[in-house]
Design a protein around this motif. Structure first.
Motif, PDB file in Angstrom:
ATOM      1  N   CYS A  87       0.811  -1.251   0.221  1.00 58.57           N
ATOM      2  CA  CYS A  87       0.089   0.315   0.049  1.00 58.57           C
ATOM      3  C   CYS A  87       1.115   1.549   0.033  1.00 58.57           C
ATOM      4  O   CYS A  87       0.923   1.883  -0.718  1.00 58.57           O
ATOM      5  CB  CYS A  87      -1.023  -0.221   0.922  1.00 58.57           C
ATOM      6  N   GLU A 151     -10.546   1.336  -0.686  1.00 60.05           N
ATOM      7  CA  GLU A 151     -10.303   0.132  -0.914  1.00 60.05           C
ATOM      8  C   GLU A 151     -12.309  -0.632  -0.366  1.00 60.05           C
ATOM      9  O   GLU A 151     -12.665  -0.121  -0.224  1.00 60.05           O
ATOM     10  CB  GLU A 151     -10.095  -0.466   0.914  1.00 60.05           C
ATOM     11  N   ASP A 180      -7.639  -0.608  -2.412  1.00 61.14           N
ATOM     12  CA  ASP A 180      -7.008  -2.224  -1.954  1.00 61.14           C
ATOM     13  C   ASP A 180      -7.754  -3.599  -1.990  1.00 61.14           C
ATOM     14  O   ASP A 180      -8.895  -3.151  -1.718  1.00 61.14           O
ATOM     15  CB  ASP A 180      -6.957  -1.672  -0.390  1.00 61.14           C
ATOM     16  N   SER A 182      -7.477  -6.462  -1.426  1.00 62.59           N
ATOM     17  CA  SER A 182      -7.345  -7.552  -0.091  1.00 62.59           C
ATOM     18  C   SER A 182      -8.826  -8.670  -0.306  1.00 62.59           C
ATOM     19  O   SER A 182      -8.304  -9.870   0.486  1.00 62.59           O
ATOM     20  CB  SER A 182      -6.469  -7.401   0.779  1.00 62.59           C
ATOM     21  N   SER A 202      -3.385  -7.967   0.460  1.00 62.00           N
ATOM     22  CA  SER A 202      -2.432  -7.833   1.580  1.00 62.00           C
ATOM     23  C   SER A 202      -2.557  -9.926   1.237  1.00 62.00           C
ATOM     24  O   SER A 202      -3.419 -10.572   1.305  1.00 62.00           O
ATOM     25  CB  SER A 202      -2.580  -8.149   2.951  1.00 62.00           C
ATOM     26  N   LEU A 214       3.686 -12.404   6.312  1.00 66.67           N
ATOM     27  CA  LEU A 214       3.418 -11.884   5.920  1.00 66.67           C
ATOM     28  C   LEU A 214       3.910 -10.969   4.479  1.00 66.67           C
ATOM     29  O   LEU A 214       4.876 -10.766   4.635  1.00 66.67           O
ATOM     30  CB  LEU A 214       3.880 -10.803   7.307  1.00 66.67           C
ATOM     31  N   MET A 215       3.040 -11.030   3.761  1.00 63.73           N
ATOM     32  CA  MET A 215       3.146 -10.444   2.699  1.00 63.73           C
ATOM     33  C   MET A 215       1.893  -9.314   1.278  1.00 63.73           C
ATOM     34  O   MET A 215       1.556  -9.953   2.246  1.00 63.73           O
ATOM     35  CB  MET A 215       3.767 -12.229   1.310  1.00 63.73           C
TER      36      MET A 215
HETATM   37  C1  LIG Z   1      -4.322  -7.041   6.181  1.00 62.96           C
HETATM   38  C2  LIG Z   1      -4.533  -5.722   5.802  1.00 62.96           C
HETATM   39  C3  LIG Z   1      -3.712  -5.063   4.839  1.00 62.96           C
HETATM   40  C4  LIG Z   1      -1.659  -5.834   4.956  1.00 62.96           C
HETATM   41  O1  LIG Z   1      -1.501  -6.557   5.239  1.00 62.96           O
HETATM   42  P1  LIG Z   1      -0.210  -6.405   6.028  1.00 62.96           P
HETATM   43  O2  LIG Z   1       0.735  -8.132   5.480  1.00 62.96           O
HETATM   44  O3  LIG Z   1      -0.805  -7.428   7.294  1.00 62.96           O
HETATM   45  O4  LIG Z   1       0.614  -5.854   5.919  1.00 62.96           O
HETATM   46  C5  LIG Z   1      -3.699  -4.010   4.074  1.00 62.96           C
HETATM   47  N1  LIG Z   1      -5.597  -3.842   3.575  1.00 62.96           N
HETATM   48  C6  LIG Z   1      -6.275  -4.700   4.373  1.00 62.96           C
HETATM   49  C7  LIG Z   1      -7.585  -4.679   3.784  1.00 62.96           C
HETATM   50  C8  LIG Z   1      -5.432  -6.010   5.280  1.00 62.96           C
HETATM   51  O5  LIG Z   1      -6.858  -6.175   5.944  1.00 62.96           O
END
Ligand SMILES: *Cc1c(COP(=O)(O)O)cnc(C)c1O
Length: 393
Positions: A87, A151, A180, A182, A202, A214-215
Motif C-alpha cells: 500500500c 478499499e 486495496d 485484499s 495483502s 506476512l507479504m
Molecule cells: C491486513 C491488511 C493490510 C495489510 O497487510 P499486512 O500484510 O498485514 O501488512 C492491508 N489492507 C487490508 C485491507 C488488510 O486487511
C-alpha cells in the motif's frame, strides 16, 4: 468460480525449467554472475545490469508475480514484504510533491497512519472522503489531486465503492486510482478491469491462507507499472523467497478455500441477521445490504470476512459474549484457515457517520465445520443474553 479455478493451479509454473519439479523452488541468492564481459556490457546497454542482483528477485518471485499479474489482468506485479508495504509503496509511486491525495474514509487503519504521518510530512495534502458517494469525490477532487486510494469493501464496515465510476472521474483530473483488493482477491474482483491503475493484495490474508507469512503484492496497468517497480526498487524493498514460496503454495488452493469461506460466511451471516441480539449484519452479498446490487454487478462471489453490530454495548455483556466463545479466538488479521473474531466497538471515521449505538464485531470465518461455528456463536450470544436477563431481575 469461473476459469480461475484452473488458472490458480497452473499460472506461474514452469516444471520444464526446474528438472520437472511441479513447484518453482526457493531460489535464495544475492549475487547473480554472468558468463562474460560482453554479456555484462550487453545487460548494461539494455539498462538491465542492476537487475542482475538478488534484491530484484529471482525465479521464485518472478513465477508468483506472473501468476498474480495474470489473475489481476495487469501489465506486471511486484511483491512486497507486507500488505501494508504494498500500500505505502504504491502511494509513493504515484504521489507528487505538493499534490493532494484523496483517501477513502473506510481505508485500512495503518494505510491512514502512513498518509497522516509520512505523506503529510512530505508536504502532500491528505483528505478523506466517503468513497460510496460519488458527489463527495467530485466536490473534493481537483487538478492537484495525484492519487485516489480506495478499499472495496471498506475495512471493518464492508461498504462497496463503484471502482469504474471513481476511476472515470479521477482520470479526468489526471489522478491515479489505487484499490486495496485484499477482501475479494483477484478471483472475485479485478479492479484494473474496472479502470483502476494499481490493485493491491495483502498476501498475508487469503492468498497465503495459513496465517504463517506476512507479504503483499501490487499489480499495475501499463501506464503505471514502471513507476511502481522503480519506486519499490529505489526504496530497496525485497521479499524473502521462502515467504514467496509459501504464498505460491497458498495460491494453488485459493479457489477451493475461498468457496468454503464464502459458503460458511453466508450461512453465519444469515443466522446472525435473524438473531434477536443482533442489530445489523454488514455483508455485501446479503440481499438486505445497500451494496448488494453493486456487489452483483462487479463481484464473482464473496469471501469470509464480514461484521455485525450487537444491539447491546454494555461492557459486561460484550465481555461475556467474547469470553463465552470457544472456536472463535480474538485476534487481528483474517483469510487464514482458523476462525477469528475482533472486538471493534466503533470504527474510526472522520468523514462519514456511523451508528453510535451497538457494538461492532468483525468475523473471519475459517474452514471449520459451519455447524460448529454457528453453535459457538449461538452459545456465546445466549450466555450474554442470559446475563442481561439476570442483571435486570
Ligand atoms: C491486513 C491488511 C493490510 C495489510 O497487510 P499486512 O500484510 O498485514 O501488512 C492491508 N489492507 C487490508 C485491507 C488488510 O486487511
Amino acid at each position: 468460480m469461473n476459469q480461475f479455478s484452473t488458472d490458480v493451479i497452473n499460472l506461474g509454473r514452469t516444471p520444464e525449467r526446474f528438472d520437472g519439479l511441479v513447484n518453482t523452488p526457493v531460489f535464495r541468492g544475492s549475487t547473480i554472475v554472468v558468463n562474460s564481459f560482453s554479456e555484462w556490457e550487453e545487460f548494461k546497454r539494455n539498462g538491465g545490469v542492476y537487475r542482475h542482483y538478488g534484491r530484484f528477485g529471482a525465479a521464485t518471485a518472478k513465477s508468483f508475480e506472473s501468476a498474480i499479474n495474470a489473475l489481476e489482468g495487469g501489465a506486471g506485479s511486484m511483491v512486497f514484504p507486507s500488505g501494508l508495504s504494498a500500500c505505502t509503496h504504491s502511494l509513493m509511486a504515484c504521489v507528487e510533491a505538493n499534490s493532494h491525495v484523496l483517501i477513502a474514509d473506510n481505508i485500512y487503519g495503518p494505510t491512514r497512519n502512513f498518509a497522516d504521518n509520512i505523506l503529510i510530512k512530505m508536504g502532500v495534502s491528505v483528505e478523506y472522503f466517503d468513497s460510496t458517494n460519488l458527489e463527495a469525490l467530485t466536490q473534493k477532487i481537483n487538478h492537484r489531486t495525484s492519487v485516489v486510494f480506495i478499499e472495496s469493501p471498506g475495512s471493518m464496515t464492508f461498504e462497496l465503492s463503484d471502482v469504474a465510476a471513481i476511476s472515470a472521474i479521477s482520470h479526468q483530473y489526471g489522478a491515479k486510482v489505487l484499490v486495496d483488493n485484499s477482501w475479494a482477491t483477484p478471483l472475485l474482483f479485478q479492479p484494473l478491469k474496472h479502470g483502476a491503475d494499481i490493485s493491491i493484495q495483502s498476501v498475508t490474508k487469503y492468498i497465503g491462507g495459513h496465517s504463517d507469512i506476512l507479504m503483499g503484492v501490487a499489480t499495475a496497468n501499463a501506464e503505471t507499472y514502471e513507476q511502481l517497480t522503480k519506486t519499490g526498487h529505489w526504496f530497496g524493498e525485497t521479499t524473502s523467497p521462502d515467504d514467496i514460496y509459501l504464498a505460491s503454495r497458498g495460491l494453488r488452493s485459493l479457489a477451493v478455500r475461498l468457496k468454503q469461506h464464502e459458503n460458511s460466511a453466508l450461512i453465519i451471516a444469515q443466522f446472525l441477521a435473524t438473531h434477536p441480539a443482533i442489530k445489523e449484519v454488514l455483508h455485501p452479498a446479503l440481499e438486505t445490504s445497500p451494496y448488494h446490487d453493486l456487489w452483483l454487478r462487479d463481484f464473482d462471489g464473496s469471501s469470509g470476512v464480514f461484521a455485525f453490530y450487537l444491539k447491546e454495548s454494555e461492557p459486561s455483556y460484550v465481555q461475556k459474549f467474547f469470553d463465552s466463545l470457544k472456536l472463535f479466538h480474538i485476534g487481528l488479521s483474517w483469510g487464514g484457515f482458523e476462525s477469528l473474531i475482533l472486538p471493534v466497538g466503533q470504527a474510526d471515521r472522520t468523514h462519514t457517520d456511523l451508528p453510535k449505538d451497538g457494538y461492532l464485531v468483525r468475523l473471519n470465518i475459517g474452514l471449520e465445520s459451519v455447524f460448529d461455528l454457528q453453535k459457538d456463536l449461538e452459545y456465546a450470544l445466549q450466555c450474554a443474553e442470559q446475563m442481561l436477563v439476570e442483571s435486570v431481575l
